[in-house]
Scaffold this motif. Structure first.
Motif, PDB file in Angstrom:
ATOM      1  N   PRO A   9     -12.271   4.035  11.138  1.00  0.00           N
ATOM      2  CA  PRO A   9     -11.370   3.906   9.984  1.00  0.00           C
ATOM      3  C   PRO A   9     -11.037   5.277   9.402  1.00  0.00           C
ATOM      4  O   PRO A   9     -11.666   5.729   8.445  1.00  0.00           O
ATOM      5  N   THR A  10     -10.083   5.948   9.998  1.00  0.00           N
ATOM      6  CA  THR A  10      -9.749   7.305   9.534  1.00  0.00           C
ATOM      7  C   THR A  10      -8.262   7.430   9.193  1.00  0.00           C
ATOM      8  O   THR A  10      -7.435   6.607   9.619  1.00  0.00           O
ATOM      9  N   ALA A  11      -7.960   8.514   8.499  1.00  0.00           N
ATOM     10  CA  ALA A  11      -6.579   8.808   8.124  1.00  0.00           C
ATOM     11  C   ALA A  11      -5.743   9.054   9.386  1.00  0.00           C
ATOM     12  O   ALA A  11      -4.575   8.654   9.465  1.00  0.00           O
ATOM     13  N   GLN A  12      -6.390   9.686  10.350  1.00  0.00           N
ATOM     14  CA  GLN A  12      -5.692  10.007  11.598  1.00  0.00           C
ATOM     15  C   GLN A  12      -5.190   8.740  12.293  1.00  0.00           C
ATOM     16  O   GLN A  12      -4.050   8.684  12.743  1.00  0.00           O
TER      17      GLN A  12
ATOM     18  N   PHE B  10      -4.031  12.334  -0.777  1.00  0.00           N
ATOM     19  CA  PHE B  10      -4.507  13.046   0.418  1.00  0.00           C
ATOM     20  C   PHE B  10      -6.040  13.090   0.350  1.00  0.00           C
ATOM     21  O   PHE B  10      -6.630  14.044  -0.174  1.00  0.00           O
ATOM     22  N   THR B  11      -6.676  12.045   0.860  1.00  0.00           N
ATOM     23  CA  THR B  11      -8.134  11.869   0.712  1.00  0.00           C
ATOM     24  C   THR B  11      -8.988  13.018   1.266  1.00  0.00           C
ATOM     25  O   THR B  11     -10.028  13.322   0.674  1.00  0.00           O
ATOM     26  N   PRO B  12      -8.621  13.689   2.371  1.00  0.00           N
ATOM     27  CA  PRO B  12      -9.516  14.728   2.883  1.00  0.00           C
ATOM     28  C   PRO B  12      -9.853  15.819   1.872  1.00  0.00           C
ATOM     29  O   PRO B  12     -10.895  16.449   1.975  1.00  0.00           O
TER      30      PRO B  12
ATOM     31  N   GLU C 120      -0.162  -4.932  -7.921  1.00  0.00           N
ATOM     32  CA  GLU C 120      -1.243  -5.251  -6.994  1.00  0.00           C
ATOM     33  C   GLU C 120      -0.960  -6.612  -6.373  1.00  0.00           C
ATOM     34  O   GLU C 120      -0.763  -7.600  -7.096  1.00  0.00           O
ATOM     35  N   ALA C 121      -0.944  -6.667  -5.066  1.00  0.00           N
ATOM     36  CA  ALA C 121      -0.722  -7.964  -4.405  1.00  0.00           C
ATOM     37  C   ALA C 121      -1.942  -8.834  -4.664  1.00  0.00           C
ATOM     38  O   ALA C 121      -3.079  -8.370  -4.534  1.00  0.00           O
ATOM     39  N   SER C 122      -1.706 -10.075  -5.053  1.00  0.00           N
ATOM     40  CA  SER C 122      -2.844 -10.945  -5.358  1.00  0.00           C
ATOM     41  C   SER C 122      -2.921 -12.137  -4.413  1.00  0.00           C
ATOM     42  O   SER C 122      -3.970 -12.767  -4.279  1.00  0.00           O
TER      43      SER C 122
ATOM     44  N   GLY D 102       0.818  -1.205   0.000  1.00  0.00           N
ATOM     45  CA  GLY D 102       0.000   0.000   0.000  1.00  0.00           C
ATOM     46  C   GLY D 102       0.853   1.255   0.000  1.00  0.00           C
ATOM     47  O   GLY D 102       2.039   1.226   0.383  1.00  0.00           O
ATOM     48  N   SER D 103       0.237   2.359  -0.467  1.00  0.00           N
ATOM     49  CA  SER D 103       0.940   3.648  -0.456  1.00  0.00           C
ATOM     50  C   SER D 103      -0.019   4.741   0.025  1.00  0.00           C
ATOM     51  O   SER D 103       0.043   5.874  -0.414  1.00  0.00           O
ATOM     52  N   GLY D 104      -0.943   4.337   0.916  1.00  0.00           N
ATOM     53  CA  GLY D 104      -1.926   5.282   1.448  1.00  0.00           C
ATOM     54  C   GLY D 104      -1.455   5.894   2.758  1.00  0.00           C
ATOM     55  O   GLY D 104      -0.247   6.005   3.019  1.00  0.00           O
ATOM     56  N   TRP D 105      -2.416   6.260   3.587  1.00  0.00           N
ATOM     57  CA  TRP D 105      -2.104   6.962   4.831  1.00  0.00           C
ATOM     58  C   TRP D 105      -1.190   6.155   5.752  1.00  0.00           C
ATOM     59  O   TRP D 105      -0.203   6.675   6.276  1.00  0.00           O
ATOM     60  N   GLY D 106      -1.550   4.877   5.969  1.00  0.00           N
ATOM     61  CA  GLY D 106      -0.783   4.048   6.905  1.00  0.00           C
ATOM     62  C   GLY D 106       0.628   3.816   6.391  1.00  0.00           C
ATOM     63  O   GLY D 106       1.620   4.073   7.095  1.00  0.00           O
ATOM     64  N   ALA D 107       0.723   3.350   5.130  1.00  0.00           N
ATOM     65  CA  ALA D 107       2.019   2.992   4.556  1.00  0.00           C
ATOM     66  C   ALA D 107       2.937   4.216   4.450  1.00  0.00           C
ATOM     67  O   ALA D 107       4.131   4.143   4.767  1.00  0.00           O
TER      68      ALA D 107
ATOM     69  N   GLY E 166      -4.479   0.584   9.668  1.00  0.00           N
ATOM     70  CA  GLY E 166      -5.433   1.354   8.871  1.00  0.00           C
ATOM     71  C   GLY E 166      -6.774   0.676   8.653  1.00  0.00           C
ATOM     72  O   GLY E 166      -7.207  -0.176   9.438  1.00  0.00           O
ATOM     73  N   ASP E 167      -7.405   1.061   7.557  1.00  0.00           N
ATOM     74  CA  ASP E 167      -8.784   0.651   7.281  1.00  0.00           C
ATOM     75  C   ASP E 167      -8.969  -0.854   7.081  1.00  0.00           C
ATOM     76  O   ASP E 167     -10.105  -1.328   7.096  1.00  0.00           O
ATOM     77  N   CYS E 168      -7.888  -1.596   6.849  1.00  0.00           N
ATOM     78  CA  CYS E 168      -8.058  -3.039   6.621  1.00  0.00           C
ATOM     79  C   CYS E 168      -8.185  -3.804   7.941  1.00  0.00           C
ATOM     80  O   CYS E 168      -8.431  -5.005   7.941  1.00  0.00           O
TER      81      CYS E 168
HETATM   82  P1  FAD Z   1      -5.554   3.924   2.129  1.00  0.00           P
HETATM   83  O1  FAD Z   1      -5.115   5.295   2.433  1.00  0.00           O
HETATM   84  O2  FAD Z   1      -6.825   3.733   1.382  1.00  0.00           O
HETATM   85  O3  FAD Z   1      -4.370   3.200   1.368  1.00  0.00           O
HETATM   86  C1  FAD Z   1      -4.479   1.911   0.875  1.00  0.00           C
HETATM   87  C2  FAD Z   1      -3.352   1.696  -0.110  1.00  0.00           C
HETATM   88  O4  FAD Z   1      -3.307   0.320  -0.483  1.00  0.00           O
HETATM   89  C3  FAD Z   1      -3.523   2.494  -1.392  1.00  0.00           C
HETATM   90  O5  FAD Z   1      -2.292   3.053  -1.738  1.00  0.00           O
HETATM   91  C4  FAD Z   1      -3.931   1.437  -2.399  1.00  0.00           C
HETATM   92  O6  FAD Z   1      -3.547   1.784  -3.718  1.00  0.00           O
HETATM   93  C5  FAD Z   1      -3.158   0.237  -1.884  1.00  0.00           C
HETATM   94  N1  FAD Z   1      -3.681  -1.070  -2.320  1.00  0.00           N
HETATM   95  C6  FAD Z   1      -4.945  -1.400  -2.606  1.00  0.00           C
HETATM   96  N2  FAD Z   1      -5.017  -2.693  -2.993  1.00  0.00           N
HETATM   97  C7  FAD Z   1      -3.757  -3.183  -2.946  1.00  0.00           C
HETATM   98  C8  FAD Z   1      -3.176  -4.448  -3.245  1.00  0.00           C
HETATM   99  N3  FAD Z   1      -3.893  -5.479  -3.663  1.00  0.00           N
HETATM  100  N4  FAD Z   1      -1.833  -4.582  -3.102  1.00  0.00           N
HETATM  101  C9  FAD Z   1      -1.082  -3.541  -2.679  1.00  0.00           C
HETATM  102  N5  FAD Z   1      -1.580  -2.340  -2.384  1.00  0.00           N
HETATM  103  C10 FAD Z   1      -2.899  -2.156  -2.508  1.00  0.00           C
HETATM  104  N6  FAD Z   1     -10.002  10.435   7.337  1.00  0.00           N
HETATM  105  C11 FAD Z   1      -9.714  11.390   8.242  1.00  0.00           C
HETATM  106  O7  FAD Z   1      -9.176  11.077   9.307  1.00  0.00           O
HETATM  107  N7  FAD Z   1      -9.987  12.702   7.988  1.00  0.00           N
HETATM  108  C12 FAD Z   1     -10.537  13.119   6.838  1.00  0.00           C
HETATM  109  O8  FAD Z   1     -10.779  14.302   6.636  1.00  0.00           O
HETATM  110  C13 FAD Z   1     -10.850  12.125   5.854  1.00  0.00           C
HETATM  111  N8  FAD Z   1     -11.419  12.478   4.690  1.00  0.00           N
HETATM  112  C14 FAD Z   1     -11.700  11.526   3.764  1.00  0.00           C
HETATM  113  C15 FAD Z   1     -12.275  11.911   2.559  1.00  0.00           C
HETATM  114  C16 FAD Z   1     -12.574  10.974   1.602  1.00  0.00           C
HETATM  115  C17 FAD Z   1     -13.213  11.404   0.317  1.00  0.00           C
HETATM  116  C18 FAD Z   1     -12.278   9.608   1.839  1.00  0.00           C
HETATM  117  C19 FAD Z   1     -12.584   8.574   0.788  1.00  0.00           C
HETATM  118  C20 FAD Z   1     -11.721   9.214   3.033  1.00  0.00           C
HETATM  119  C21 FAD Z   1     -11.426  10.155   4.012  1.00  0.00           C
HETATM  120  N9  FAD Z   1     -10.858   9.806   5.230  1.00  0.00           N
HETATM  121  C22 FAD Z   1     -10.558  10.768   6.156  1.00  0.00           C
HETATM  122  C23 FAD Z   1     -10.593   8.399   5.540  1.00  0.00           C
HETATM  123  C24 FAD Z   1      -9.138   8.048   5.198  1.00  0.00           C
HETATM  124  O9  FAD Z   1      -8.849   8.376   3.862  1.00  0.00           O
HETATM  125  C25 FAD Z   1      -8.878   6.560   5.405  1.00  0.00           C
HETATM  126  O10 FAD Z   1      -9.247   6.188   6.697  1.00  0.00           O
HETATM  127  C26 FAD Z   1      -7.387   6.278   5.160  1.00  0.00           C
HETATM  128  O11 FAD Z   1      -7.106   6.457   3.798  1.00  0.00           O
HETATM  129  C27 FAD Z   1      -7.007   4.872   5.587  1.00  0.00           C
HETATM  130  O12 FAD Z   1      -5.646   4.696   5.355  1.00  0.00           O
HETATM  131  P2  FAD Z   1      -5.076   3.281   4.879  1.00  0.00           P
HETATM  132  O13 FAD Z   1      -3.612   3.424   4.787  1.00  0.00           O
HETATM  133  O14 FAD Z   1      -5.638   2.207   5.724  1.00  0.00           O
HETATM  134  O15 FAD Z   1      -5.719   3.060   3.449  1.00  0.00           O
END
Ligand code: FAD
Ligand code: NAI
Length: 504
Positions: A366-369, A79-81, A117-119, A49-54, A357-359
């Motif tokens: 399940p938030t970015a924070q 930056f989802t927010p 994509e990890a499968s 992943g390359s989202g908030w947690g990673a 994170g969200d998983c």
């Molecule tokens: P993500 O940030 O979703 O990252 C997941 C990563 O995994 C991505 O890079 C994705 O490409 C990657 N991935 C997916 N499938 C695979 C795979 N098979 N193999 C490898 N990598 C994979 N939270 C707040 O706290 N404040 C806010 O203001 C806020 N606003 C938001 C606004 C919107 C529109 C949305 C949609 C969400 C918002 N959130 C907010 C929630 C926040 O974005 C999530 O809680 C946060 O992104 C979770 O982080 P994460 O790292 O778990 O997942």
């Protein structure tokens, strides 16, 4: 005169100094230096992943400790927010993303970033299989690699509850492409309504925008759509703008259930003033091409014509997560996501998989924070583990060599073993502790709501001060000077020239 001269000189020095510092930081960000190569002696840490947690993990992690491999289908952080702001053209899509390499190239040891994509994950043999699912594929597009530690941070995907027509007819608000797609579709509805000879009912339908889900995503998006309408569409489509309607549909008795009552009623009254209709206790049962089917509070079924539906009805675990859980059926039994312990170790995975994170299924929202705090915490845990591993290796070496040590050096060798044992005993991992910094949501009309853990609980306010607070909070949370500058510039551009109404 003297005073003015001094003031002028001080201002000039400040401007020159500020510009110099800005230039220096941008150039340092642009031109990363040499990095240490992979070390076969080090353990392999795979980050999914390359989202908030990673990204938060990668920022904090000392990569000198590991050979780090990042695998994600997106080679950037989003930056989802600020995603709803992209959907109405307030922000340029590229302003809220940051290429993952902009982070990893600044780390001590080189990090391998793979767009794939990890499968499949094999938690017993500790391997991960991934595939290049992008348009262009080379001779090799799928492979399997081993890992010592895996950080599982793949987030979640949109929950459709298998409601008919959602996938086919609704827009989502989860990924960058969703926001771009929504903007195109919205403008298409407006332009189609402007087509000569269009019947009044058809214009009304095309200009009716339905947002499903009264959580923070749905509320923020409705607010942003309203701003677009007020600030821009009224100028460029004066004959149509008054006919644009926004309806927010929520199945529960209230929108924003996670916010306080005071903030909910503030939002509801703001939406009333903004002429955004809120339908609570109303469930979307089907999304058709030109309408939504609603179950009303009295359980009757109604069909509501509309031009566009945005589905913001929550998230669910990815298939990859479900598959991984199925491999550990005795411990992974929570349908909400991966079960982790207080140290974010996935239960049943031999201490080698961490999930953030969200998983995950935790007591946190399940938030970015949460995800970013977990990422930073885990980076520190991995630092401790690396230290522990090094000490264990050293201890093992010292203990296996002890018989060959000369008699006169034995005492010193035993003391060294003792010292290493003491150092090892001192490394204690602290459990993850979440520190809530408050919730903030933009509700349109330059108003924001803030649920803060200080100042007696919460603040509900509107006007310039809250709006500026919302903007400055997000600016400071953005991960890089580059993104802060791009977002700040977009805001100034929109203030000066308005949002772009062209349809790409
Ligand atoms: P993500 O940030 O979703 O990252 C997941 C990563 O995994 C991505 O890079 C994705 O490409 C990657 N991935 C997916 N499938 C695979 C795979 N098979 N193999 C490898 N990598 C994979 N939270 C707040 O706290 N404040 C806010 O203001 C806020 N606003 C938001 C606004 C919107 C529109 C949305 C949609 C969400 C918002 N959130 C907010 C929630 C926040 O974005 C999530 O809680 C946060 O992104 C979770 O982080 P994460 O790292 O778990 O997942
Ligand atoms: P959510 O799960 O918070 O809200 C979805 C809403 O859709 C729920 O209230 C649900 O009752 C409703 N719903 C589901 N099915 C429906 C149907 N068929 N018909 C009508 N309504 C239906 O999802 P959201 O808003 O995407 O948020 C996800 C996470 O991201 C949350 O943890 C949230 O706190 C966080 N987030 C935070 C933001 C902020 O703090 N500013 C902004 C956006 C998201």
């Amino acid at each position: 005169r003297n005073f003015l001269q001094i003031l002028g000189r001080t201002t000039l020095i400040t401007i020159l100094g500020g510009t110099g510092a800005f230039y220096y930081v941008t150039q340092r960000e642009r031109h990363p230096g040499a990095q240490m190569p992979f070390d076969p002696e080090k353990k392999t840490l795979v980050v999914l992943g390359s989202g908030w947690g990673a990204t938060s993990l990668l920022k904090t992690l000392d990569t000198a400790d590991y050979n780090v491999v990042v695998i994600s289908p997106k080679n950037y952080f989003l930056f989802t927010p600020l995603l709803p702001s992209v959907a109405v053209g307030t922000l340029n899509p590229r302003s809220i993303i940051q290429p993952t390499r902009y982070v990893t190239r600044h780390k001590k040891r080189a990090v391998s970033v793979i767009e794939a994509e990890a499968s499949d994950i094999d938690p017993i043999n500790k391997t991960i299989t991934f595939a290049d699912n992008s348009e262009i594929k080379g001779q090799v597009s799928t492979t399997t690699i081993p890992y010592d530690y895996l950080v599982y941070a793949v987030g979640a995907e949109v929950q459709t509850f298998n409601i008919p027509g959602v996938k086919e007819n609704a827009c989502f608000m989860k990924e960058l492409a969703d926001a771009e797609n929504m903007q195109r579709r919205f403008m298409d509805c407006v332009e189609t309504a402007a087509f000569p000879g269009q019947a009044i009912e058809e214009i009304d339908r095309l200009l009716h925008m339905v947002v499903v889900g009264g959580g923070p995503t749905g509320v923020e998006l409705s607010g942003e759509l309203h701003d677009f309408l007020e600030d821009d569409l009224k100028s460029w489509y004066p004959e149509l703008a008054g006919k644009i309607r926004i309806t927010l549909v929520e199945a529960l008795p209230s929108v924003l259930p996670s916010f306080s009552k005071q903030l909910i009623s503030y939002t509801v009254s703001t939406f009333k003033e903004s002429k955004i209709d809120i339908l609570t206790k109303t469930m979307v049962k089907e999304v058709k091409e030109k309408s939504v089917i609603l179950q009303m509070p009295d359980k009757s079924i109604q069909e509501m014509p509309c031009g566009m539906v945005v589905w913001a009805a929550g998230n669910k675990g990815r298939k990859l997560t479900q598959d991984l859980m199925a491999k550990l059926p005795t411990t992974q039994t929570n349908r909400r996501g991966l079960v982790v312990d207080d140290y974010l170790r996935m239960q049943g995975a031999q201490d080698s998989i961490f999930a953030i994170g969200d998983c995950t299924a935790t007591s946190y929202a399940p938030t970015a924070q949460v995800a970013s705090q977990q990422g930073a915490y885990l980076a520190r845990v991995l630092g401790h583990l690396a230290k522990k591993d090094n000490l264990k290796n050293k201890l093992h070496q010292l203990e296996s060599n002890i018989d060959e040590v000369k008699e006169e050096e034995k005492k010193a060798a035993v003391a060294e073993i003792e010292s290493v044992r003491n150092q090892l005993a001192k490394i204690k991992l602290r459990p993850f502790h979440y520190s809530h910094q408050g919730s903030l949501a933009y509700i349109g009309s330059e108003k924001a709501i803030a649920d803060l853990p200080f100042m007696n609980g919460n603040i509900a306010s509107g006007g310039v001060a809250t709006f500026l607070f919302w903007r400055s909070a997000y600016l400071s949370t953005l991960f890089s000077l580059r993104n802060r500058t791009l977002v700040g510039t977009d805001w100034v551009k929109v203030k000066l020239f308005g949002r772009d109404v062209s349809r790409e």
